[in-house]
Design an enzyme around this catalytic site. Sequence first.
Site, short mmCIF file in Angstrom:
data_model
loop_
_atom_site.label_atom_id
_atom_site.label_comp_id
_atom_site.label_asym_id
_atom_site.label_seq_id
_atom_site.Cartn_x
_atom_site.Cartn_y
_atom_site.Cartn_z
N SER A 237 17.61 61.94 26.83
CA SER A 237 17.97 60.48 26.25
C SER A 237 16.80 60.40 25.47
CB SER A 237 18.60 59.70 27.35
OG SER A 237 19.50 59.87 28.02
N ARG B 112 14.62 53.11 34.68
CA ARG B 112 13.81 53.87 33.79
C ARG B 112 12.30 53.12 33.95
NH1 ARG B 112 17.37 56.75 34.61
NH2 ARG B 112 18.48 58.08 32.93
N GLU C 104 13.15 55.96 25.42
CA GLU C 104 12.77 56.35 26.68
C GLU C 104 11.68 57.63 26.80
OE1 GLU C 104 14.69 59.29 29.13
OE2 GLU C 104 16.02 57.79 29.89
N1 EPU Z 1 28.99 57.65 24.90
C1 EPU Z 1 29.54 57.53 23.60
N2 EPU Z 1 29.11 58.43 22.66
C2 EPU Z 1 28.02 59.35 22.82
C3 EPU Z 1 27.53 59.24 24.23
C4 EPU Z 1 27.90 58.50 25.11
O1 EPU Z 1 30.45 56.97 23.34
O2 EPU Z 1 27.60 60.07 22.07
C5 EPU Z 1 29.60 56.94 25.96
C6 EPU Z 1 30.32 57.64 27.00
O3 EPU Z 1 31.51 57.92 26.60
C7 EPU Z 1 30.30 56.80 28.04
C8 EPU Z 1 28.78 56.27 28.29
O4 EPU Z 1 28.68 56.23 26.82
O5 EPU Z 1 31.25 55.98 28.31
C9 EPU Z 1 27.95 56.58 29.18
O6 EPU Z 1 27.72 58.08 28.44
P1 EPU Z 1 27.12 59.06 29.44
O7 EPU Z 1 27.75 58.89 30.94
O8 EPU Z 1 26.78 60.39 28.79
O9 EPU Z 1 25.49 58.42 29.97
P2 EPU Z 1 24.18 57.86 29.17
O10 EPU Z 1 24.29 56.39 29.50
O11 EPU Z 1 24.40 58.28 27.78
C10 EPU Z 1 22.44 57.81 31.17
C11 EPU Z 1 21.29 58.45 31.38
C12 EPU Z 1 21.19 59.96 31.30
C13 EPU Z 1 21.83 60.42 32.79
C14 EPU Z 1 23.36 59.98 32.23
C15 EPU Z 1 24.43 60.20 33.68
C16 EPU Z 1 19.76 56.81 30.17
C17 EPU Z 1 18.82 56.47 28.99
N3 EPU Z 1 20.34 58.09 30.23
O12 EPU Z 1 23.14 58.53 29.79
O13 EPU Z 1 20.04 60.34 31.72
O14 EPU Z 1 22.13 61.71 32.59
O15 EPU Z 1 23.36 58.46 32.24
O16 EPU Z 1 24.28 59.40 34.61
O17 EPU Z 1 19.82 56.02 31.25
C18 EPU Z 1 17.85 61.00 30.61
O18 EPU Z 1 17.23 59.95 31.06
O19 EPU Z 1 17.13 61.95 29.73
C19 EPU Z 1 19.25 61.31 30.81
C20 EPU Z 1 19.85 62.55 30.38
#
Ligand code: EPU
Length: 340
Positions: free
Chosen positions: A240, A165, A336
């Site tokens: 995010s 990012r 972000e």
């Molecule tokens: N999780 C929780 N609770 C929540 C949300 C997530 O426990 O409320 C846990 C999930 O169970 C999982 C982990 O966190 O084990 C990761 O969650 P998720 O796959 O939803 O991805 P994220 O890390 O929350 C990142 C990116 C997203 C992207 C997804 C998928 C960042 C800041 N965000 O989110 O990007 O779509 O991975 O690759 O890196 C964005 O940047 O706006 C965005 C949506």
Amino acid sequence: MISMESNVSLKPFNTFGIDCRAKYFFEVKSVAALQELISTGVLKKEKYLILGAGSNLLLTNDFDGLVILNSIKGYAIENQKEEKISLRVNSGERWHDIVMYSTNHHWGGIENLALIPGSVGAAPIQNIGAYGVEAKDVIEKVEFIDLQSGNLNTLTNRECHFNYRDSIFKHELKKNIFISSVTLTLTLKNHRFNTSYGAIINTLQQMNASTENILHIRDAVIKIRSEKLPDHRTLGNAGSFFKNPEISESQFHQLKKTYPEMPSYPAANQLVKLSAGWLIEQCGWKGKTLGQAGVHAHQALVLVNMGGASGEEILLLSKKISDDVQKKFSITLTPEVNIF
Ligand code: EPU
């Protein structure tokens, strides 16, 4: 002849749906029009904000300057070889439209990046990413205009200093530039699919679809994102809100003793990446609201406008969340989204 509008509501131009106003507003439809704007000297007198799709932005005040809305559209194939194709895309195009166009032609590389809101010009700035793929994996070069001189410059992928990012456009080139086009290199054959992300494999299985098919992978990503992430047209949000924090291995091992189930991922420079959504959920914020600002019930990393929230309200909620995460885990969350 350049004509700017005055006192324009920015509500239609930010996906949080915040009703702030711009003192001046100019929609730019070509590089030549932007160069003409620069030649008037207005950018030396007024502060300015460049808006793409407004999908990574939190407005907390009226903007006392010039908002430049990027509507420079169009794309063209620049080069085609046996295995690869270079597609030059003007920065005002919607990222998702380009993903649809490319995948419909069976060009590989950005199928995992479907349904990411935002413009093509914003993609390199924060090196958008999802499901194991980042924009840096396909960006060949980025062309930008120096907003002081009006000159066009080009940076190669390496020169963009891409990171999680992050890029040169958040540092040395944060000010005074306007990204005019991005050239993507996509694959015509020997595609490198990235389906290792758990949710993708599970969804492909549910859909009875192939892990080797660009359209299937794209559709699985669209399904996952539509189920988890709110549509800003019905519930204002900017994806995010925070970055996933990266911490040292020693801090990680300490935390893991107390929270053995904490999700983690290896990151660059021997750091460990944690899930901000998980940390926020552990602090009890998931699905909670504060005034008209809320934490999405299906994804705690996404803050939402429940209807008529002010930017200040969303900012206050974000501060309370980061304070709680700091207290509970001694981890600092960094937004972000860009806050103005
Ligand atoms: N999780 C929780 N609770 C929540 C949300 C997530 O426990 O409320 C846990 C999930 O169970 C999982 C982990 O966190 O084990 C990761 O969650 P998720 O796959 O939803 O991805 P994220 O890390 O929350 C990142 C990116 C997203 C992207 C997804 C998928 C960042 C800041 N965000 O989110 O990007 O779509 O991975 O690759 O890196 C964005 O940047 O706006 C965005 C949506």
